[in-house]
Design a protein around this motif. Structure first.
Motif, PDB file in Angstrom:
ATOM      1  N   VAL A 241     -48.141 -37.617 -22.996  1.00 60.36           N
ATOM      2  CA  VAL A 241     -47.310 -38.251 -21.967  1.00 60.36           C
ATOM      3  C   VAL A 241     -45.882 -37.820 -22.249  1.00 60.36           C
ATOM      4  O   VAL A 241     -45.328 -38.158 -23.308  1.00 60.36           O
ATOM      5  CB  VAL A 241     -47.431 -39.789 -22.000  1.00 60.36           C
ATOM      6  N   SER A 243     -41.980 -37.663 -20.769  1.00 59.88           N
ATOM      7  CA  SER A 243     -41.078 -38.255 -19.794  1.00 59.88           C
ATOM      8  C   SER A 243     -39.930 -37.308 -19.467  1.00 59.88           C
ATOM      9  O   SER A 243     -39.341 -36.680 -20.364  1.00 59.88           O
ATOM     10  CB  SER A 243     -40.522 -39.570 -20.328  1.00 59.88           C
ATOM     11  N   VAL A 248     -42.760 -38.557 -15.026  1.00 58.63           N
ATOM     12  CA  VAL A 248     -43.488 -38.464 -16.283  1.00 58.63           C
ATOM     13  C   VAL A 248     -44.703 -37.577 -16.048  1.00 58.63           C
ATOM     14  O   VAL A 248     -45.404 -37.730 -15.035  1.00 58.63           O
ATOM     15  CB  VAL A 248     -43.942 -39.845 -16.789  1.00 58.63           C
ATOM     16  N   SER A 262     -48.318 -35.917 -12.356  1.00 64.27           N
ATOM     17  CA  SER A 262     -46.967 -36.456 -12.515  1.00 64.27           C
ATOM     18  C   SER A 262     -46.864 -37.798 -11.812  1.00 64.27           C
ATOM     19  O   SER A 262     -47.559 -38.056 -10.827  1.00 64.27           O
ATOM     20  CB  SER A 262     -45.927 -35.495 -11.936  1.00 64.27           C
ATOM     21  N   HIS A 265     -43.686 -43.428 -12.898  1.00 64.02           N
ATOM     22  CA  HIS A 265     -43.761 -44.287 -14.083  1.00 64.02           C
ATOM     23  C   HIS A 265     -45.146 -44.187 -14.703  1.00 64.02           C
ATOM     24  O   HIS A 265     -46.123 -43.848 -14.024  1.00 64.02           O
ATOM     25  CB  HIS A 265     -43.476 -45.748 -13.713  1.00 64.02           C
ATOM     26  N   ARG A 418     -39.015 -44.537 -17.983  1.00 65.80           N
ATOM     27  CA  ARG A 418     -40.162 -44.475 -17.079  1.00 65.80           C
ATOM     28  C   ARG A 418     -41.490 -44.745 -17.781  1.00 65.80           C
ATOM     29  O   ARG A 418     -42.538 -44.762 -17.144  1.00 65.80           O
ATOM     30  CB  ARG A 418     -40.213 -43.102 -16.388  1.00 65.80           C
ATOM     31  N   VAL A 419     -41.439 -44.949 -19.078  1.00 67.95           N
ATOM     32  CA  VAL A 419     -42.648 -45.242 -19.855  1.00 67.95           C
ATOM     33  C   VAL A 419     -42.645 -46.720 -20.229  1.00 67.95           C
ATOM     34  O   VAL A 419     -41.625 -47.261 -20.660  1.00 67.95           O
ATOM     35  CB  VAL A 419     -42.717 -44.372 -21.120  1.00 67.95           C
TER      36      VAL A 419
END
Length: 453
Positions: A241, A243, A248, A262, A265, A418-419
């Protein structure tokens, strides 16, 4: 030509289809989402299988009422969680089963020596006193965020072990304490005192988890999976994963082939060690904290029985069994013992922590044989009605809090852009913790997506 704005394929990708990831997906089901699950079924430690009028449960099985995160999810999905009529605090020791009545009377009702009886009373007073202090800490604080509440509660008595807290015990009482705490995946000398006290508070509380999902625990993840349809992809382990500024990128493996998607989030609702492995460019303290989370083993055997009439365990749901190969006997048919009694039944025999890890060195057949032999010791004649035994191994059954665990919390709950992390390792491990942290992650994503419109 003007530049074409980048548009991620999904609003959110959710990595992990345990109850945390699935509950986040349920919250975000109106969005463009994808859920990736490494195994061949959804639900994680929620596993059950139907057997006629009954079901075999292999993992998590206790639900709260509709005011709890799990209970509310059950209601929203139109499922039924039934109150457990059987007693949930029994102890079997040296051939005697003691259940019902006030737990304070157990030292007087169990076959113990005077020294052991006094040791039991001393331990009980220590535990009661600690629980009262804990309940005071757990009172809501105005304006406090969920993350702040978790830090405060995780910090409660987090500088010593439960064994240090209760002090020296008679060997018989030490065995009882160890057997009881195995349900939380750790032994008294491993878990933090506050963590152990939290488990006793949940058992003693009038609001404790006292319901079973009718039809088996797996009905909950199966219902969410059915609603998600093709948006849930099984046998698809995430490999990485990464970002970026606008999205992401999630790389996963499906049918031996690496694929990439993609999303704006990503929710990583996996066990902590998996999150640490697949997440790139984490802050050093967050990566380190994920690597320090500790898990204990669970081992269970689901047992289908051919009961033809009343059994000695009909009025019991859970019985701690110190000295036997399994540590807890669960009567999974308890919710069906209201009204006319149907033939058959379902049990679960459970062992946790180091005892489970040691037993896992044996084959399923050896484990099943030992468990059934001890079931027959506990309830003579029961071996004759056993029709099916399935052993379930959970090497990482549940995370547990250890001395110093609270200091990791700020790194685990920091803003990662965004993670978003979710899972029961972020709080006291249970379905409610997984669902609550996943729900908070989903809410943050909703807010961000609405802001980006």
């Amino acid at each position: 030509m003007p530049a074409v704005p980048f548009s991620p394929a999904y609003d959110a990708v959710i990595v992990g289809a345990g109850i945390g990831g699935l509950s986040a997906a349920w919250k975000l089901r109106h969005r463009n989402i994808l859920v990736l699950e490494a195994s061949d079924r959804p639900g994680g430690r929620l596993r059950s299988e139907p057997r006629g009028n009954y079901w075999l449960n292999f993992g998590a099985h206790l639900f709260g009422d509709e005011t709890s995160p799990a209970g509310a999810l059950v209601r929203d999905l139109g499922l039924e969680a039934r109150p457990i009529p059987g007693d949930r605090m029994g102890i079997a020791f040296k051939g005697r089963v003691v259940a019902g009545g006030r737990s304070e009377t157990f030292p007087l009702r169990l076959p113990l020596s005077l020294t052991a009886r006094l040791s039991f009373i001393k331990m009980g007073l220590k535990l009661r006193g600690g629980v009262l202090r804990l309940l005071d800490v757990q009172k809501p604080v105005g304006g406090e965020s969920p993350a702040e509440r978790r830090v405060r509660q995780l910090s409660f008595d987090n500088d010593r072990t439960l064994q240090n807290y209760v002090g020296p015990l008679h060997p018989d009482i030490e065995l009882m304490l160890r057997t009881i705490t195995e349900r939380t995946s750790a032994d008294p000398e491993e878990m933090a005192a506050g963590y152990g006290l939290t488990s006793f508070a949940q058992v003693w509380s009038k609001h404790s988890f006292g319901r079973n999902l009718f039809g088996g625990s797996a009905r909950l993840p199966q219902a969410i999976a059915a609603a998600l349809g093709e948006r849930l992809v099984l046998n698809a382990p995430a490999a990485s994963v990464v970002s970026g500024e606008e999205a992401v990128t999630v790389t996963y493996v499906k049918e031996g082939e690496q694929r990439q998607v993609s999303a704006r989030h990503v929710i990583v609702a996996t066990q902590a060690d998996v999150a640490q492995r697949i997440l790139h460019d984490l802050p050093d303290d967050t990566a380190s904290a994920l690597g320090q989370i500790r898990y204990g083993a669970f081992l269970s055997a689901a047992v289908l029985t051919a009961e033809t009439g009343p059994m000695p365990w009909d009025n019991n749901y859970a019985i701690a069994t110190p000295g036997l190969s399994f540590g807890v006997f669960f009567n999974q048919a308890s919710t069906l013992r209201v009204g006319p009694r149907k033939p058959g039944g379902s049990l679960m025999l459970f062992r946790g922590a180091r005892g489970a890890a040691e037993l896992m060195q044996q084959s399923d057949e050896e484990i099943a044989s030992r468990f059934i032999a001890d079931l027959n010791r506990l309830f003579p004649g029961s071996k004759a009605i056993v029709r099916e035994v399935i052993v379930q191994r959970w090497p990482q059954g549940a995370p547990y809090s250890f001395p110093g665990r609270a200091a990791l919390q700020p790194a685990l709950t920091r803003d990662l852009g965004r993670v978003h992390l979710a899972g029961d390792y972020l709080e006291f491990p249970c379905m409610d913790a997984a669902i609550a942290t996943a729900g908070e992650a989903a809410a943050r994503i909703e807010k961000a997506l609405d802001h980006d419109r």
